[in-house]
Design a protein around this motif. Structure first.
Motif, PDB file in Angstrom:
ATOM      1  N   SER A   1     -35.129 -65.895  26.652  1.00 26.50           N
ATOM      2  CA  SER A   1     -35.031 -67.418  25.864  1.00 26.50           C
ATOM      3  C   SER A   1     -34.513 -67.688  24.771  1.00 26.50           C
ATOM      4  O   SER A   1     -33.626 -66.531  24.164  1.00 26.50           O
ATOM      5  CB  SER A   1     -36.857 -67.475  25.652  1.00 26.50           C
ATOM      6  N   GLY A   2     -34.326 -69.160  24.433  1.00 28.10           N
ATOM      7  CA  GLY A   2     -33.666 -69.017  23.375  1.00 28.10           C
ATOM      8  C   GLY A   2     -34.835 -69.076  22.008  1.00 28.10           C
ATOM      9  O   GLY A   2     -35.798 -68.030  22.105  1.00 28.10           O
ATOM     10  N   GLU A   3     -34.024 -69.113  21.380  1.00 21.51           N
ATOM     11  CA  GLU A   3     -34.816 -68.433  19.813  1.00 21.51           C
ATOM     12  C   GLU A   3     -35.750 -69.824  20.008  1.00 21.51           C
ATOM     13  O   GLU A   3     -35.585 -70.522  19.019  1.00 21.51           O
ATOM     14  CB  GLU A   3     -34.440 -68.453  18.269  1.00 21.51           C
ATOM     15  N   ASP A   4     -37.237 -69.672  20.422  1.00 21.14           N
ATOM     16  CA  ASP A   4     -38.160 -70.275  20.451  1.00 21.14           C
ATOM     17  C   ASP A   4     -39.623 -70.322  19.763  1.00 21.14           C
ATOM     18  O   ASP A   4     -40.421 -69.218  20.311  1.00 21.14           O
ATOM     19  CB  ASP A   4     -38.281 -70.549  22.185  1.00 21.14           C
TER      20      ASP A   4
ATOM     21  N   LEU B   1     -19.230 -69.362  14.281  1.00 23.99           N
ATOM     22  CA  LEU B   1     -19.969 -70.067  15.565  1.00 23.99           C
ATOM     23  C   LEU B   1     -21.602 -69.547  15.674  1.00 23.99           C
ATOM     24  O   LEU B   1     -21.522 -70.742  16.531  1.00 23.99           O
ATOM     25  CB  LEU B   1     -19.167 -68.842  16.658  1.00 23.99           C
ATOM     26  N   ARG B   2     -21.842 -69.300  14.653  1.00 22.68           N
ATOM     27  CA  ARG B   2     -23.472 -68.971  14.285  1.00 22.68           C
ATOM     28  C   ARG B   2     -23.686 -69.661  13.068  1.00 22.68           C
ATOM     29  O   ARG B   2     -24.286 -68.767  12.091  1.00 22.68           O
ATOM     30  CB  ARG B   2     -23.917 -67.322  14.747  1.00 22.68           C
ATOM     31  N   PRO B   3     -23.895 -71.293  12.961  1.00 20.10           N
ATOM     32  CA  PRO B   3     -24.087 -71.668  11.785  1.00 20.10           C
ATOM     33  C   PRO B   3     -25.411 -71.252  10.900  1.00 20.10           C
ATOM     34  O   PRO B   3     -26.454 -71.009  11.465  1.00 20.10           O
ATOM     35  CB  PRO B   3     -24.014 -73.113  11.584  1.00 20.10           C
TER      36      PRO B   3
ATOM     37  N   TYR C   1     -35.882 -73.773  25.005  1.00 14.52           N
ATOM     38  CA  TYR C   1     -35.805 -74.546  23.796  1.00 14.52           C
ATOM     39  C   TYR C   1     -35.278 -73.187  22.766  1.00 14.52           C
ATOM     40  O   TYR C   1     -35.275 -72.652  23.086  1.00 14.52           O
ATOM     41  CB  TYR C   1     -37.558 -74.667  23.048  1.00 14.52           C
ATOM     42  N   CYS C   2     -34.003 -73.798  21.999  1.00 12.04           N
ATOM     43  CA  CYS C   2     -33.755 -73.369  20.924  1.00 12.04           C
ATOM     44  C   CYS C   2     -33.491 -74.201  19.723  1.00 12.04           C
ATOM     45  O   CYS C   2     -32.780 -74.963  20.027  1.00 12.04           O
ATOM     46  CB  CYS C   2     -32.889 -72.109  21.349  1.00 12.04           C
ATOM     47  N   GLU C   3     -33.622 -72.937  18.412  1.00 18.30           N
ATOM     48  CA  GLU C   3     -33.503 -73.924  16.741  1.00 18.30           C
ATOM     49  C   GLU C   3     -32.341 -73.343  16.447  1.00 18.30           C
ATOM     50  O   GLU C   3     -32.339 -74.121  15.584  1.00 18.30           O
ATOM     51  CB  GLU C   3     -34.094 -73.134  16.111  1.00 18.30           C
ATOM     52  N   ARG C   4     -31.594 -72.625  17.444  1.00 12.59           N
ATOM     53  CA  ARG C   4     -30.363 -72.343  17.092  1.00 12.59           C
ATOM     54  C   ARG C   4     -29.010 -73.817  17.068  1.00 12.59           C
ATOM     55  O   ARG C   4     -29.171 -73.925  17.387  1.00 12.59           O
ATOM     56  CB  ARG C   4     -30.332 -70.974  17.145  1.00 12.59           C
ATOM     57  N   ASN C   5     -28.080 -73.007  16.386  1.00 11.21           N
ATOM     58  CA  ASN C   5     -27.048 -74.206  16.481  1.00 11.21           C
ATOM     59  C   ASN C   5     -25.585 -73.653  17.106  1.00 11.21           C
ATOM     60  O   ASN C   5     -24.455 -73.829  16.199  1.00 11.21           O
ATOM     61  CB  ASN C   5     -27.204 -75.604  15.878  1.00 11.21           C
ATOM     62  N   CYS C   6     -25.600 -72.148  17.904  1.00  9.49           N
ATOM     63  CA  CYS C   6     -24.392 -71.711  18.110  1.00  9.49           C
ATOM     64  C   CYS C   6     -23.610 -72.722  18.773  1.00  9.49           C
ATOM     65  O   CYS C   6     -23.690 -73.463  19.596  1.00  9.49           O
ATOM     66  CB  CYS C   6     -24.609 -70.388  18.885  1.00  9.49           C
ATOM     67  N   LEU C   7     -22.061 -72.505  18.341  1.00  3.89           N
ATOM     68  CA  LEU C   7     -21.366 -73.451  18.442  1.00  3.89           C
ATOM     69  C   LEU C   7     -20.691 -73.252  19.736  1.00  3.89           C
ATOM     70  O   LEU C   7     -20.194 -74.317  20.755  1.00  3.89           O
ATOM     71  CB  LEU C   7     -19.712 -73.172  17.753  1.00  3.89           C
ATOM     72  N   TYR C   8     -21.134 -72.433  20.879  1.00  5.30           N
ATOM     73  CA  TYR C   8     -20.389 -72.135  21.701  1.00  5.30           C
ATOM     74  C   TYR C   8     -21.316 -72.610  23.106  1.00  5.30           C
ATOM     75  O   TYR C   8     -20.894 -72.532  24.675  1.00  5.30           O
ATOM     76  CB  TYR C   8     -19.724 -70.751  22.030  1.00  5.30           C
ATOM     77  N   CYS C   9     -22.915 -72.337  22.552  1.00  8.36           N
ATOM     78  CA  CYS C   9     -23.689 -72.779  23.557  1.00  8.36           C
ATOM     79  C   CYS C   9     -23.639 -73.821  23.733  1.00  8.36           C
ATOM     80  O   CYS C   9     -24.551 -74.567  23.432  1.00  8.36           O
ATOM     81  CB  CYS C   9     -25.008 -71.530  23.131  1.00  8.36           C
ATOM     82  N   GLY C  10     -24.452 -74.073  25.521  1.00  3.59           N
ATOM     83  CA  GLY C  10     -25.600 -75.252  25.945  1.00  3.59           C
ATOM     84  C   GLY C  10     -26.766 -75.217  25.267  1.00  3.59           C
ATOM     85  O   GLY C  10     -26.959 -76.267  25.167  1.00  3.59           O
ATOM     86  N   LEU C  11     -26.992 -74.683  25.108  1.00  2.00           N
ATOM     87  CA  LEU C  11     -29.097 -74.246  24.672  1.00  2.00           C
ATOM     88  C   LEU C  11     -29.054 -75.227  23.162  1.00  2.00           C
ATOM     89  O   LEU C  11     -30.081 -75.521  22.591  1.00  2.00           O
ATOM     90  CB  LEU C  11     -29.542 -73.138  24.507  1.00  2.00           C
ATOM     91  N   ARG C  12     -27.874 -74.894  22.319  1.00  2.00           N
ATOM     92  CA  ARG C  12     -27.834 -75.082  21.200  1.00  2.00           C
ATOM     93  C   ARG C  12     -28.871 -77.039  20.971  1.00  2.00           C
ATOM     94  O   ARG C  12     -28.706 -77.589  21.990  1.00  2.00           O
ATOM     95  CB  ARG C  12     -25.864 -75.554  20.259  1.00  2.00           C
TER      96      ARG C  12
END
Ligand code: 5AD
Ligand code: SF4
Length: 338
Positions: free
Chosen positions: A109-112, A173-175, A63-74
Motif C-alpha cells: 500500500s501507500g503510506e496509509d 525526490l522524497r521531500p 492512499y499515501c501521505e508522502r509526496n515523492c516527486l516520481y510517484c502517481g500515488l503522491r
C-alpha cells in the motif's frame, strides 16, 4: 579484454570494486553488454536454478501521505480516485493467490495511517491462519515496534526499496524524508528476523553511473534477500512528468551486476520492465532475474494503483498471465514454482 577482467573480479568474494562497477555500467550497447548478461544468466542458473518463483501481490490501499516527486500515488495528486480494500476483500484476494497455487502473498500500500498496527496485525493473523501463505509486507517506513508486532503476528518478509543510494537525490525526490532513516528501518527489519528486500529505480533524473554503482554496493552491504529493480517511468500527474523514462539496457545491466555481486539474491522481473518493452520481463529473466510477481489486486482497484503510467496494460487475469508466462519460460528451459 577490460570487460572480462572486470567481470572476473566482480565474481570473486568480497565487496565489488566501485571502478569495476562503473566501467561495466558505462558499456552502453547491447553487443558490448552480451558477456555480462551471459555471465549473470549462468550465475543465476548455478545458484538459484531454472525455477522462477511466484509472488502474488495485492495492493490494498492507494492512499499515501508522502509526496515523492516520481510517484502517481503522491498525496498532492488530487486527480487520483483513492480506495481502501476491506479486510474481507483482502482475505478474498489472498485466497485467490492460494488457489493459483502460489505460496507467497505480498501486501502493498501507500503510506496509509488508516491501517494502524492493530488493524494490520489482525489482518496478518487471519490471513496466516486461513491460508498459511508466506506473508511479505510492503508498507513503507514504520516505527520499530510496529515492525516487531507485524513479525509476531506472522509476517515473514518486508520490502522497502531504498529507491536511490544517493542521499541528496533521495532527499530531493522524497521531500521530508532521508535515506538514513530508510536504512535504519532496513536494519531493524533484518534484526527482527524479516527476510528483507531493497532495490532502486533506474533512469531517475540526476542519477549517474556512480550513483548506480552505489545502488549495487548498498544492496550488497544491506545483505538484502531480494531487490526490486526497475526503470523510472514519468507519470503525467507528477512534477517529473517531462523527464525521459529509464531504458531497458541499463536496467538489465544493473540486474546482471547485482546477480554477480550477490549470487543467491531474489530478483523480480518487474512490471515496469514490461511497460518499457513487450519482452522486457523475459529479458530480465535472461539477465539474472528469477522472480515474477503477478498482480492479484481486484481489477476495479488495480487501475487506481497508478504508480506510473502503463501498468493497466498488464491488467489481465493473473491465471491467464501465468499460463502465458509458463509457456514462454518453458521455451527457455525455465519452470515456474509456487
Ligand atoms: N516509475 C517507476 N517506479 C515507480 N515507483 C513509484 N513511482 C514510480 C515511477 N514513476 C516504484 C517505487 C516504489 C514502488 C511502490 O513503485 O520504486 O518503491
Ligand atoms: Fe507514497 Fe511510496 Fe509513492 Fe512515495 S513512492 S508517494 S511513499 S506510494
Amino acid at each position: 579484454s577490460k570487460t572480462e577482467e572486470c567481470l572476473e573480479r566482480l565474481q570473486e568474494a568480497g565487496p565489488p570494486r566501485r571502478e569495476d562497477l562503473i566501467a561495466l555500467l558505462s558499456l552502453r550497447d547491447e553487443k558490448a553488454l552480451q558477456p555480462l548478461f551471459f555471465a549473470a544468466d549462468a550465475r543465476r542458473k548455478e545458484t538459484v536454478g531454472d525455477v522462477v518463483h511466484l509472488r502474488g501481490i495485492v495492493e490494498f490501499s492507494n492512499y499515501c501521505e508522502r509526496n515523492c516527486l516520481y510517484c502517481g500515488l503522491r498525496q498532492a495528486n488530487r486527480q487520483l480516485k483513492r480506495y481502501r480494500m476491506t479486510d474481507r476483500e483482502i482475505l478474498e484476494a489472498a485466497f485467490a493467490v492460494k488457489r493459483a497455487n502460489i505460496g507467497t502473498l505480498v501486501l502493498q500500500s501507500g503510506e496509509d495511517p488508516f491501517y494502524d498496527a492493530e488493524k494490520l496485525c489482525r489482518l496478518i493473523e487471519s490471513i496466516k491462519r486461513e491460508t498459511g501463505l508466506v506473508i511479505t509486507l510492503s508498507l513503507g517506513e514504520r516505527p520499530r515496534e510496529e515492525y516487531q508486532a507485524f513479525r509476531q503476528a506472522g509476517a515473514d518478509r518486508y520490502l522497502l526499496k531504498h529507491e536511490t543510494a544517493s542521499p541528496s537525490l533521495y532527499h530531493r525526490l522524497r521531500p521530508g524524508s532521508r535515506l538514513e532513516n530508510r536504512l535504519t528501518c532496513l536494519g531493524w527489519l533484518k534484526d527482527l528476523g524479516f527476510e528483507t528486500g531493497s532495490g532502486n529505480m533506474v533512469g531517475l533524473p540526476g542519477q549517474d553511473a556512480a550513483v548506480l554503482a552505489d545502488d549495487i554496493s548498498l544492496i550488497d552491504s544491506l545483505n538484502a534477500d531480494m531487490a526490486g529493480i526497475g526503470p523510472f517511468l514519468p507519470h503525467p500527474q507528477t512534477p517529473l512528468s517531462s523527464c525521459p523514462p529509464g531504458e531497458v539496457l541499463p536496467v538489465l545491466t544493473i540486474l546482471a551486476l547485482v546477480r554477480l555481486t550477490r549470487p543467491v539474491i531474489h530478483l523480480p522481473a518487474t512490471t515496469a520492465m514490461s511497460v518499457l518493452h513487450p519482452e522486457g520481463r523475459l529479458k530480465a529473466l535472461a539477465s539474472g532475474a528469477n522472480v515474477f510477481m503477478p498482480d492479484f489486486t481486484p481489477p476495479a482497484y488495480r487501475r487506481l494503483y497508478d504508480l506510473y503510467p502503463g501498468r493497466s496494460a498488464d491488467s489481465g487475469d493473473p491465471l491467464s498471465i501465468l499460463n502465458l508466462l509458463e509457456k514462454e519460460l518453458n521455451r527457455y528451459g525455465r519452470t515456474i514454482l509456487p
